[in-house]
Design a protein around this motif. Sequence first.
Motif: not given
Lengths: 163, 163
Positions: B1-30
Amino acid sequence: MRHVISILMENESGALSRVVGLFSARGYNIDSLSVNVTDDKTLSRLTLTTQGDERMIEQILKQLNKLIEVVKVCDLNESRFTERELILIKIRTTAKDRKEFLELIQIYRGNVVDVTERTLTAEITGTSDKVDSFIGLIGQTSILEIVRTGAIGLGRGERTMKV
Amino acid sequence: MRHVISILMENESGALSRVVGLFSARGYNIDSLSVNVTDDKTLSRLTLTTQGDERMIEQILKQLNKLIEVVKVCDLNESRFTERELILIKIRTTAKDRKEFLELIQIYRGNVVDVTERTLTAEITGTSDKVDSFIGLIGQTSILEIVRTGAIGLGRGERTMKV
């Protein structure tokens, strides 16, 4: 200077991670980012906005081009382009001030997408500047919640990024 | 099933990288992703769409909540929500078929943002399904170029993600 960078890349897990990782590893900031599939389902198109002088942007483009998943990179600022982003905004309203907010939404050619007795949710599209100015007019105290997409852009005229 | 996930996070370099990296490391597709600043300049709001069963989504939410830069995570599918995305599309036109495309754009409540003798560029907003159906009607052979933002969403009614 603000730059809008467009990246055509393979639609596979890891490509997004590689692009974002490149920015964070080098300490380049990403102000906004949008990525989605294109009409060719094997390709994604990513648009990001960043700040930097000419030398930094040149470095970024060079590094992006080296990534194996990246098919094409383009700095949209190199020529005329159309830029848009989309915002959903939930506004705190009363019977008294609702009309005023509806007028603002109309001026900005937005649409109301949800309404309750105490709230109004609208969608607005425009350049980042236009969206910023709308947010400014609504005012911090009336904003319950905001979500905005990253900016996207296409070159003007017949120029395309197709490969 | 398709899910829409909303994330409130600190506006700093690295936060986006960490979130995206979590998905790719576990093989979850975005499938799509949008991130931009909120009305509070210290916070970014990221929206992503992914496919998965309940157990996988639960795992993702748990892992995201563990990230130090993440302030709040919400699976919008848990309740009613409004979803929108924005597309810019450049269409190959002739004097003969221009009217037909203009009508389609009007039906979808889009706007023409650029025009040349041989092309038409339009913006359309809507749910991913609506955008997909518009693309389908335009047809592969007439599409010169597409860029679409990731989907964004807000809970319906008075519910907010504010911290």
